[in-house]
Design a protein around this motif. Sequence first.
Motif, PDB file in Angstrom:
ATOM      1  N   ILE A   7     -47.024   9.094   3.208  1.00  0.00           N
ATOM      2  CA  ILE A   7     -46.225   9.657   1.807  1.00  0.00           C
ATOM      3  C   ILE A   7     -46.455   9.419   0.666  1.00  0.00           C
ATOM      4  N   ALA A   8     -46.696   7.474   0.036  1.00  0.00           N
ATOM      5  CA  ALA A   8     -47.098   7.825  -1.052  1.00  0.00           C
ATOM      6  C   ALA A   8     -48.177   7.861  -1.279  1.00  0.00           C
ATOM      7  N   ASP A   9     -48.732   8.655  -0.099  1.00  0.00           N
ATOM      8  CA  ASP A   9     -50.181   9.270  -0.594  1.00  0.00           C
ATOM      9  C   ASP A   9     -50.495  10.554  -0.592  1.00  0.00           C
ATOM     10  N   TYR A  10     -49.054  11.242  -0.602  1.00  0.00           N
ATOM     11  CA  TYR A  10     -48.881  12.548  -0.447  1.00  0.00           C
ATOM     12  C   TYR A  10     -47.978  12.248  -2.225  1.00  0.00           C
ATOM     13  N   SER A  11     -47.806  11.761  -3.088  1.00  0.00           N
ATOM     14  CA  SER A  11     -46.676  11.118  -4.245  1.00  0.00           C
ATOM     15  C   SER A  11     -47.301  12.233  -5.519  1.00  0.00           C
ATOM     16  N   ALA A  12     -48.292  12.129  -6.341  1.00  0.00           N
ATOM     17  CA  ALA A  12     -49.357  13.190  -6.623  1.00  0.00           C
ATOM     18  C   ALA A  12     -49.102  14.791  -6.728  1.00  0.00           C
ATOM     19  N   GLU A  13     -49.619  14.657  -5.523  1.00  0.00           N
ATOM     20  CA  GLU A  13     -48.862  16.433  -5.080  1.00  0.00           C
ATOM     21  C   GLU A  13     -47.605  17.239  -4.862  1.00  0.00           C
ATOM     22  N   THR A  15     -45.155  15.685  -6.592  1.00  0.00           N
ATOM     23  CA  THR A  15     -44.946  15.782  -7.991  1.00  0.00           C
ATOM     24  C   THR A  15     -45.220  16.801  -8.525  1.00  0.00           C
ATOM     25  N   GLY A  16     -46.628  17.017  -8.313  1.00  0.00           N
ATOM     26  CA  GLY A  16     -46.847  19.049  -8.571  1.00  0.00           C
ATOM     27  C   GLY A  16     -45.834  20.433  -7.875  1.00  0.00           C
ATOM     28  N   TRP A  17     -45.625  20.127  -6.735  1.00  0.00           N
ATOM     29  CA  TRP A  17     -44.555  21.079  -6.031  1.00  0.00           C
ATOM     30  C   TRP A  17     -43.382  20.607  -6.676  1.00  0.00           C
ATOM     31  N   ARG A  18     -42.819  19.972  -7.498  1.00  0.00           N
ATOM     32  CA  ARG A  18     -41.372  19.435  -8.276  1.00  0.00           C
ATOM     33  C   ARG A  18     -41.620  20.332  -8.867  1.00  0.00           C
ATOM     34  N   ARG A  19     -42.254  20.070  -9.695  1.00  0.00           N
ATOM     35  CA  ARG A  19     -42.863  20.697 -11.381  1.00  0.00           C
ATOM     36  C   ARG A  19     -43.104  21.819 -11.522  1.00  0.00           C
ATOM     37  N   TYR A  20     -43.298  22.552 -10.515  1.00  0.00           N
ATOM     38  CA  TYR A  20     -43.901  23.714 -10.224  1.00  0.00           C
ATOM     39  C   TYR A  20     -41.845  24.502 -10.026  1.00  0.00           C
ATOM     40  N   LEU A  21     -41.901  24.004  -9.079  1.00  0.00           N
ATOM     41  CA  LEU A  21     -40.154  24.423  -9.159  1.00  0.00           C
ATOM     42  C   LEU A  21     -39.597  24.094 -10.055  1.00  0.00           C
ATOM     43  N   HIS A  22     -39.614  23.609 -10.754  1.00  0.00           N
ATOM     44  CA  HIS A  22     -38.209  23.192 -11.649  1.00  0.00           C
ATOM     45  C   HIS A  22     -38.264  23.980 -12.481  1.00  0.00           C
ATOM     46  N   GLN A  23     -40.127  24.655 -13.063  1.00  0.00           N
ATOM     47  CA  GLN A  23     -40.571  25.404 -14.048  1.00  0.00           C
ATOM     48  C   GLN A  23     -40.046  27.092 -13.711  1.00  0.00           C
ATOM     49  N   VAL A 108     -35.973  20.032  -2.127  1.00  0.00           N
ATOM     50  CA  VAL A 108     -36.807  20.817  -1.883  1.00  0.00           C
ATOM     51  C   VAL A 108     -38.357  19.726  -1.608  1.00  0.00           C
ATOM     52  N   THR A 109     -38.034  18.890  -3.157  1.00  0.00           N
ATOM     53  CA  THR A 109     -39.367  18.085  -2.779  1.00  0.00           C
ATOM     54  C   THR A 109     -40.056  17.148  -1.616  1.00  0.00           C
ATOM     55  N   MET A 110     -38.331  16.666  -1.008  1.00  0.00           N
ATOM     56  CA  MET A 110     -38.348  15.129  -0.488  1.00  0.00           C
ATOM     57  C   MET A 110     -38.402  15.478   0.299  1.00  0.00           C
ATOM     58  N   LEU A 111     -37.437  16.946   0.810  1.00  0.00           N
ATOM     59  CA  LEU A 111     -37.842  17.845   2.391  1.00  0.00           C
ATOM     60  C   LEU A 111     -39.177  18.247   2.658  1.00  0.00           C
ATOM     61  N   LEU A 112     -39.996  18.685   2.255  1.00  0.00           N
ATOM     62  CA  LEU A 112     -41.672  19.064   1.774  1.00  0.00           C
ATOM     63  C   LEU A 112     -42.691  17.782   1.950  1.00  0.00           C
ATOM     64  N   GLY A 113     -42.269  16.452   1.046  1.00  0.00           N
ATOM     65  CA  GLY A 113     -43.263  15.766   2.069  1.00  0.00           C
ATOM     66  C   GLY A 113     -43.066  15.251   3.582  1.00  0.00           C
ATOM     67  N   ASN A 365     -36.001  12.234 -11.749  1.00  0.00           N
ATOM     68  CA  ASN A 365     -36.991  11.821 -11.449  1.00  0.00           C
ATOM     69  C   ASN A 365     -38.283  11.114  -9.998  1.00  0.00           C
ATOM     70  N   ASP A 366     -39.338  12.366 -10.371  1.00  0.00           N
ATOM     71  CA  ASP A 366     -40.449  12.242  -9.703  1.00  0.00           C
ATOM     72  C   ASP A 366     -40.678  11.139  -8.565  1.00  0.00           C
ATOM     73  N   GLU A 367     -40.711   9.698  -9.277  1.00  0.00           N
ATOM     74  CA  GLU A 367     -40.532   8.294  -8.552  1.00  0.00           C
ATOM     75  C   GLU A 367     -39.810   8.696  -7.151  1.00  0.00           C
ATOM     76  N   ALA A 368     -38.868   9.323  -7.553  1.00  0.00           N
ATOM     77  CA  ALA A 368     -37.847   9.285  -6.205  1.00  0.00           C
ATOM     78  C   ALA A 368     -38.153   9.912  -5.000  1.00  0.00           C
ATOM     79  N   ALA A 369     -38.939  10.528  -5.449  1.00  0.00           N
ATOM     80  CA  ALA A 369     -39.300  11.850  -3.848  1.00  0.00           C
ATOM     81  C   ALA A 369     -39.962  11.248  -3.163  1.00  0.00           C
ATOM     82  N   PRO A 370     -40.690   9.928  -3.045  1.00  0.00           N
ATOM     83  CA  PRO A 370     -41.516   9.660  -1.822  1.00  0.00           C
ATOM     84  C   PRO A 370     -40.105   8.636  -1.181  1.00  0.00           C
TER      85      PRO A 370
END
Length: 387
Positions: A7-13, A15-23, A108-113, A365-370
């Motif tokens: 899951i740590a390997d998905y971290s950047a991905e 963040t991208g999901w979360r910020r798209y949803l935020h927008q 949503v991002t946490m559950l997608l991860g 905080n995107d660091e929380a998602a993983p």
Amino acid sequence: MPVLNRIADYSAEMTGWRRYLHQHPELEFDCHATAGFIAERLREFGVDEVHEGIATSGIVAIINGQGAGPTIGLRADMDALPIEEITGAEHASTVQGRMHACGHDGHVTMLLGAAKYLAETRNFAGRVALMFQPAEEDGGGGEIMVKEGVMDRFGVTQVYGIHNAPNIPLGKFITTPGPLMAAVDTAYVYLTGKGGHGATPHETVDPVVAMCGMVGALQTIISRNLYALDELVLSVTQVHSGTASNIIPEEAWFCATIRSFTPEVRKLAEKRFREIVEGHAAAYGVEARIDYQLGYPPTVNHPEETEFAAEVAREVSGAEAVDARANREMGSEDFAYMLEARPGAYLFMGIGPGAGLHHPAYDFNDEAAPIGASFFARLVERAQPLR
């Protein structure tokens, strides 16, 4: 065990999901674009089933493990709030007057991860049902999903959810068995008197004076009708009347939020609210109409499932980062309906310093998602291990 390496390997991905949803925030049940984004990701991950259109725009996705077993439910809410964002972030909301001010984009991002990891590894027995829910903030999407039969339809035997918590250390989990969050009811009171000139109040029936008396007297429900060790909040949050300084208005209205934990206190609050308003209306000679709306029930964690969730949280964040006997709070949450339907638990997870929930400067905080994704994934693996 900290954050799962995969899951740590998905971290950047993530963040991208979360910020798209935020927008691209959406409100209440109208989360169709959000649901479309989620469904697209889920299909990319190779989940086994994607069921759309539940509670208008909700999704339930199924991932099969290896071998027979029960189905565990994991829930994330999807909706945003009608707030104008002031973060100034590059990923700020692109929709005027709407923003993810409660972090549901992060949920949503946490559950997608977790979904991506579980679909890839399938290191569990039975199935996992991923529930992406609209209308938590307003509308009770959790109740609608339950009424539409998701628990029976997908054979869910237990259910879990997380809410982010600003200004709690990153990765700290907070929960408690029994009531965690309050029931929330809303009351509107509409008063009608007789208007007239402000210089001749004796010729009027003043609803403003009556309203002021009611607002003050309602606080005696807590101070004089409630046992001191019980818990109740009654806050009058809006007061409206009048058009000019020299006019006594014909009408006035106010509303209140009422929050409690037990059926007995909830019933007492409504009973005394009605009695006080009606009594004051008679005393002041005004007509009163009360619209008392019962809202979300209390969010009540099941003790065994709460302790299990706390054990998993300790595995992810460390023993010192888990408070499994925390104080309950007066906020409310429609995950309550899912906990009425099935055993399970709800937890808060710290995301570090920042603006509070429902504030226009809030940002997840995107660091929380993983961390949250690892918690969800390990819940499944621990609850339904391979034999």
